[in-house]
Design an enzyme around this catalytic site. Structure first.
Site, PDB file in Angstrom:
ATOM      1  N   GLY A  13     -14.237  36.112  17.289  1.00 52.39           N
ATOM      2  CA  GLY A  13     -14.850  37.418  17.468  1.00 52.39           C
ATOM      3  C   GLY A  13     -16.247  37.256  18.041  1.00 52.39           C
ATOM      4  O   GLY A  13     -17.131  38.076  17.807  1.00 52.39           O
ATOM      5  N   ALA A  14     -16.439  36.186  18.825  1.00 50.59           N
ATOM      6  CA  ALA A  14     -17.772  35.795  19.280  1.00 50.59           C
ATOM      7  C   ALA A  14     -18.413  36.798  20.229  1.00 50.59           C
ATOM      8  O   ALA A  14     -19.636  36.801  20.386  1.00 50.59           O
ATOM      9  CB  ALA A  14     -17.703  34.423  19.954  1.00 50.59           C
ATOM     10  N   GLY A  16     -18.142  40.110  19.876  1.00 53.08           N
ATOM     11  CA  GLY A  16     -18.456  41.336  19.154  1.00 53.08           C
ATOM     12  C   GLY A  16     -19.905  41.370  18.702  1.00 53.08           C
ATOM     13  O   GLY A  16     -20.647  40.392  18.830  1.00 53.08           O
ATOM     14  N   THR A 112     -14.433  39.709   8.211  1.00 58.99           N
ATOM     15  CA  THR A 112     -13.558  40.826   8.579  1.00 58.99           C
ATOM     16  C   THR A 112     -12.998  41.465   7.317  1.00 58.99           C
ATOM     17  O   THR A 112     -12.453  40.776   6.459  1.00 58.99           O
ATOM     18  CB  THR A 112     -12.394  40.333   9.451  1.00 58.99           C
ATOM     19  OG1 THR A 112     -12.909  39.532  10.516  1.00 58.99           O
ATOM     20  CG2 THR A 112     -11.600  41.493  10.010  1.00 58.99           C
ATOM     21  N   HIS A 167     -20.704  54.047   8.092  1.00 55.18           N
ATOM     22  CA  HIS A 167     -20.663  52.987   9.087  1.00 55.18           C
ATOM     23  C   HIS A 167     -20.564  53.566  10.494  1.00 55.18           C
ATOM     24  O   HIS A 167     -20.233  54.737  10.682  1.00 55.18           O
ATOM     25  CB  HIS A 167     -19.477  52.053   8.840  1.00 55.18           C
ATOM     26  CG  HIS A 167     -19.696  51.079   7.730  1.00 55.18           C
ATOM     27  ND1 HIS A 167     -19.525  51.424   6.401  1.00 55.18           N
ATOM     28  CD2 HIS A 167     -20.074  49.774   7.737  1.00 55.18           C
ATOM     29  CE1 HIS A 167     -19.785  50.362   5.646  1.00 55.18           C
ATOM     30  NE2 HIS A 167     -20.119  49.362   6.422  1.00 55.18           N
ATOM     31  N   LYS A 171     -15.916  50.975  13.449  1.00 53.96           N
ATOM     32  CA  LYS A 171     -15.329  50.260  12.314  1.00 53.96           C
ATOM     33  C   LYS A 171     -13.893  50.729  12.121  1.00 53.96           C
ATOM     34  O   LYS A 171     -13.624  51.925  12.040  1.00 53.96           O
ATOM     35  CB  LYS A 171     -16.147  50.494  11.045  1.00 53.96           C
ATOM     36  CG  LYS A 171     -15.641  49.703   9.841  1.00 53.96           C
ATOM     37  CD  LYS A 171     -16.612  49.790   8.676  1.00 53.96           C
ATOM     38  CE  LYS A 171     -16.070  49.064   7.455  1.00 53.96           C
ATOM     39  NZ  LYS A 171     -15.839  47.626   7.708  1.00 53.96           N
TER      40      LYS A 171
END
Length: 278
Positions: A13-14, A16, A112, A167, A171
């Site tokens: 998930g680099a 994000g 996560t 949030h 999300k």
């Protein structure tokens, strides 16, 4: 700092928002070494993870969507400590990601949320059999851990409590893992909250929020402009007691993430919650 070889780390998930912060934090930690950057988004394939994270110099770690080959590569590095993978992906993929990492002997640090209790138990059993450390942490903020501890203390004296979590609108899961964990911590006291004094009728289904254990209700808000916020509101005759934590920058999670990367190497099973390793 010892002369021990740095811990090899993969970030899944680099590309994000959280993933970029993690890449940046790892790059600035002398005892950690970013070996892999995974992301499923087509537009980021081949880009340098450091440049994408806003670093002034490239890390020469390209973004790839090939998780299994990267796990195999890091697992094959026999010198130095075992590898760690930090997962900030999506509820639909995180379960398989963690199982794959454990199968390769790579220690997962999971940010996560959205895993079901059954999935968490299955992963715990899998990690136990493999004698492999795994951390699942709904919230890496030390401030949130302190809020939860304060809420547990307050719940001994208040019989009515509700949780509001707010949030950003990207999300994917609701309620948040942090709100669920907070409700679970309060429910562990073994008391029933919010005993009804009237028969309630919801004119619109869900108007009173979702019902967690022991009568605790959770309300979820999703709006652009928010990052991550939580209130725990206690009520009693003549008084309201509110605990609130606000995240204004994702950098607040990085001390917890780095701590988890270092601590997971000492574990032989799955541990749930940042408070367990502080």
């Amino acid at each position: 700092m010892t002369n021990q070889a740095p811990i090899p780390v993969i970030v899944n998930g680099a590309a994000g928002k959280m993933g970029r912060e993690v890449v940046k934090a790892i790059a600035q930690a002398p005892d950690l070494n970013l070996l892999g950057a995974i992301d499923s988004s087509p537009e980021h394939q081949g880009k340098d993870a450091g440049e994408l994270a806003g670093l002034s110099e490239p890390l020469e770690v390209p973004i790839t969507n090939q998780l299994e080959p990267m796990l195999g590569y890091v697992a094959g590095e026999r010198q130095g400590p075992p590898g760690v993978i930090v997962d900030f992906t999506h509820p639909d993929s995180v379960y398989d990601n963690v199982r794959s990492a454990i199968a390769y002997g790579i220690r997962p640090v999971v940010g996560t949320t959205g895993l079901s209790p059954a999935q968490i138990q299955n992963l715990a059993d899998f990690a136990e059999k493999a004698s492999t450390g795994c951390l699942i942490i709904p919230n890496f903020s030390i401030g949130m851990v302190l809020l939860q501890q304060a809420a547990v203390t307050a719940s001994q004296y208040f019989d009515h409590v509700e949780i509001i979590e707010l949030h950003h609108n990207q999300k994917a899961d609701a309620p948040s893992g942090t709100a669920i964990q907070t409700a679970e911590l309060l429910a562990e006291l073994g008391k029933t909250f919010n005993s009804a004094i009237v028969e309630e009728t919801e004119k619109i289904p869900g108007a009173r929020g979702s019902l967690a254990g022991e009568g605790i209700r959770i309300h979820s808000v999703r709006l652009p402009g928010l990052i991550a916020h939580q209130e725990v509101i206690f009520g009693a005759p003549g008084q309201i007691y509110t605990l609130r934590h606000d995240t204004s920058d994702r950098a607040c999670y990085m001390p917890g993430v780095l701590l988890a990367i270092r601590k997971v190497l000492q574990l032989k099973s799955l541990v749930y919650g940042l408070e367990k390793i502080l």
